[in-house]
Each structure stands twice: as C-alpha cells, then as structure tokens.
Design an enzyme around this catalytic site. Structure first.
Site, short mmCIF file in Angstrom:
data_model
loop_
_atom_site.label_atom_id
_atom_site.label_comp_id
_atom_site.label_asym_id
_atom_site.label_seq_id
_atom_site.Cartn_x
_atom_site.Cartn_y
_atom_site.Cartn_z
NE ARG A 10 -3.21 -0.15 3.07
CZ ARG A 10 -3.56 0.02 4.36
NH1 ARG A 10 -3.27 -0.91 5.25
NH2 ARG A 10 -4.17 1.12 4.74
CB SER A 12 -0.42 4.30 4.09
OG SER A 12 0.08 3.09 4.64
CE LYS A 81 -3.31 -2.56 13.18
NZ LYS A 81 -4.43 -2.02 12.38
CG ASP A 82 -4.44 -4.12 8.32
OD1 ASP A 82 -5.26 -3.90 9.23
OD2 ASP A 82 -3.60 -3.28 7.95
CB THR A 125 -11.52 4.14 17.43
OG1 THR A 125 -11.08 2.90 16.85
CG2 THR A 125 -12.77 3.88 18.27
CG LEU A 128 -17.62 -3.39 16.35
CD1 LEU A 128 -18.47 -2.13 16.25
CD2 LEU A 128 -18.27 -4.52 15.56
NE ARG A 129 -8.85 -4.59 18.64
CZ ARG A 129 -8.09 -3.62 19.17
NH1 ARG A 129 -7.95 -3.53 20.48
NH2 ARG A 129 -7.44 -2.77 18.39
NE ARG A 130 -7.35 0.38 18.06
CZ ARG A 130 -6.62 0.71 17.00
NH1 ARG A 130 -7.09 1.55 16.09
NH2 ARG A 130 -5.40 0.22 16.85
NE ARG A 147 -11.67 3.31 6.98
CZ ARG A 147 -11.77 2.98 5.68
NH1 ARG A 147 -12.90 3.15 5.04
NH2 ARG A 147 -10.73 2.48 5.04
N GLY A 148 -8.54 6.71 7.84
CA GLY A 148 -7.45 7.40 7.18
C GLY A 148 -6.12 6.89 7.67
CG ASN A 149 -2.53 8.69 6.08
OD1 ASN A 149 -2.55 9.56 6.94
ND2 ASN A 149 -2.42 8.98 4.79
CB VAL A 150 -0.51 7.10 11.20
CG1 VAL A 150 -0.01 7.76 12.48
CG2 VAL A 150 -0.68 5.59 11.42
NE ARG A 153 -6.87 5.93 11.07
CZ ARG A 153 -7.28 4.72 11.33
NH1 ARG A 153 -7.45 4.33 12.58
NH2 ARG A 153 -7.50 3.85 10.36
CB CYS A 240 -13.03 -5.11 10.72
SG CYS A 240 -13.76 -4.93 9.10
#
Length: 304
Positions: A10, A12, A81-82, A125, A128-130, A147-150, A153, A240
């Site tokens: 990707r 990013s 994690k993705d 965030t 859903l977990r967070r 959402r979005g890159n670091v 955000r 997710c």
C-alpha cells in the site's frame, strides 16, 4: 546477477515503512535484491464509511493479491492484523517478523489517560473492538468514526474534531510519533487486535522456493503467537465486523498463553478467557471453543 523480488505494498507512509523494513531484511540476509510496487487499495480509497460496512480489512489486500496472481509482484507485506484469518487458498503467509509493541495508544492533546476524559468527551476510532472496549470502560463517552492513515488521523485530532483518538502504538512508533502516545491501553483491562504489532509476508501458495528462503527470516516466537491468535480468529469467524481482542505470549518453558475476549458493540457484554498450551493452532481453537461455550456466539451475532 541477483534476482529481484518485487514487493507489493500500500502507498501509506506506514505500509511503505513496513515494506522497506522487510526489503532491508531480505537484502541483508538472502541473495535477492528488492523493489517496491506501491498500490492504492479499495480500503484506502473508501474512507467515507467504516470497514465493517464495505467488506472488511480484506479490502487492503485484494489489489496486492491480484498483482501477485498477475505476476507483477512476488510478495506483499502486511500488518498482520489486517490479514483475514480465512485467506484465499492461492496464498500463504511465509514469514512473520518480531512483534513490536502490541498495545493500543491513547492519544490526546489535552488528557494523559482515558479515565481523565470528561463525560461526553468525543473519542475517535473506527475499530469495533476499540469501540466496544472503550464503552465497556467508559460508557459515558461519545465514540466517533475515524479513518485514514496515521498522519491524517492525527491531523483530525489536532484540528479539534476529537478530544482523544485510539491508534496502534506500533504504527506511531514506526513513523516517529512516539511522543504523541500519552498512555497505553494494555491487559488486563484491554486486549489488542489479533496479531497487532506484527508484520508478515504473503506470497503465492505454489511459490515454494521463494517461501522456503523467506521462512528463514521469520521470528519463530512471534510466528507461534500469531498462529495461535489467527487460529482463534478463524474458529470465531472473526473480522472487523465483530469485536474480538487477543494476545498470545511465548514463555521460557516453550509454552504459549493466549488471552482472548469478545465484546458487544455497545460494550455492555463481554466474555474473556485465558489458557496455556504448546501447539499454537490447537491452543487458538481451544480458547475459541471456551469462548463459544460461554456464549460468545450470541455476542458476536449482535454486530451482524
């Protein structure tokens, strides 16, 4: 002349950092050279809605996998994690590297700890977990999508759209934003995403020679932990669209411990359990069965 491995990634900043990290390892430890093939995925483009509404984290992999099938790339590098637990049969994970900080980070320009947020504070965030764990700890907070890159955000936080946001600590550290981490959310009160903090290589299932070379670069202890967490996720049919947290740890006696939890989206229901074992996949399946026997399916179905 050295053969060149083309790495699909990707575009990013974090994905490029991870791909360059893997490229350096490959060039330092194998006969291969590397080149990057940056790509924009559907998951990167569709930022107007949360991932669980448009197909999940697999949207970050589809274009990268297609580039391997087309012969344009040899491997892809991912945050583990993705990577969905149920992968297409044409692909395999052929190496996982030493896990970085697996925690989630509390990031705010005003507050140092989650408990310091005033009632009604807005926290960002799109996980859903967070969200579930935040509302379990602080049902008075307003959780808003982010959402979005670091970098984007963090900018949304700085622009005043949120009182605090939750990000993965490893991503912040890799991009040099350690100072933005005000505190870490960790066990026993908080569980990270499955395989959070680990980076892995995906390649074609039938690319046996390349996979054999890359497997030599793997961190065995991290790979064992990731296998346990992914086995749990597969048994629970995790994505997710459901709130599942898990953390496996490797111990000096060669055993693994795995703590995992499932949560309702509103944070009002949760089941958490922990077990130890030697075989990572058996352990993951066993912990998943323990959760299911305690009623996890009913909780997971609330999100669907």
């Amino acid at each position: 002349m050295k053969k060149t491995i083309t790495i699909a990634t990707r575009e990013s900043a974090l994905a490029l950092w991870q791909s360059r990290f893997v490229a350096d390892l490959i060039e330092a430890n194998t006969p291969y050279k590397t080149e990057l093939l940056p790509m924009t995925t559907e998951g990167d483009q569709r930022l107007e809605v949360t991932l669980n509404k448009i197909g999940g984290k697999g949207l970050f992999l589809k274009e990268l996998e297609q580039s391997m099938l087309a012969g344009e790339a040899d491997i892809a590098v991912h945050s583990m994690k993705d990577v969905p637990a149920d992968m297409p049969e044409e692909f395999q994970i052929c190496a996982v590297f030493q896990r970085a900080d697996e925690s989630d980070a509390f990031v705010s320009n005003t507050y140092d700890q989650l408990h310091q947020l005033p009632p009604g504070a807005v926290i960002g965030t799109s996980s859903l977990r967070r969200q579930a764990q935040l509302l379990a700890l602080r049902p008075d907070l307003k959780v808003r999508p982010l959402r979005g890159n670091v970098n984007s955000r963090l900018q949304k936080l700085d622009d005043g759209g949120y009182d605090a946001i939750i990000l993965a600590s490893a991503g912040l550290q890799r991009l040099g934003f350690d100072a933005r981490i005000k505190s870490r959310l960790t066990t026993p009160d908080w569980l990270p995403a499955v395989s959070q903090g680990a980076v892995g290589i995906e390649c074609l299932q039938d690319n046996h020679d390349l996979a054999a070379v890359l497997k030599q670069l793997a961190d065995v202890k991290t790979w064992q932990c990731v296998k346990a967490e992914r086995a749990l996720n597969l048994k629970l049919e995790g994505s997710c669209s459901v709130a599942i947290g898990a953390l496996a740890e490797y111990h000096a006696d060669n055993t693994l411990s795995l703590k995992a939890g499932v949560y309702s989206p509103d944070g009002k229901q949760s089941i958490v359990t922990q077990q130890q074992g030697y075989d990572p996949e058996e352990l993951g399946q066993y912990v998943a069965e323990e959760l299911l026997s305690q009623g996890a399916r009913a909780i997971l179905d609330l999100a669907n």
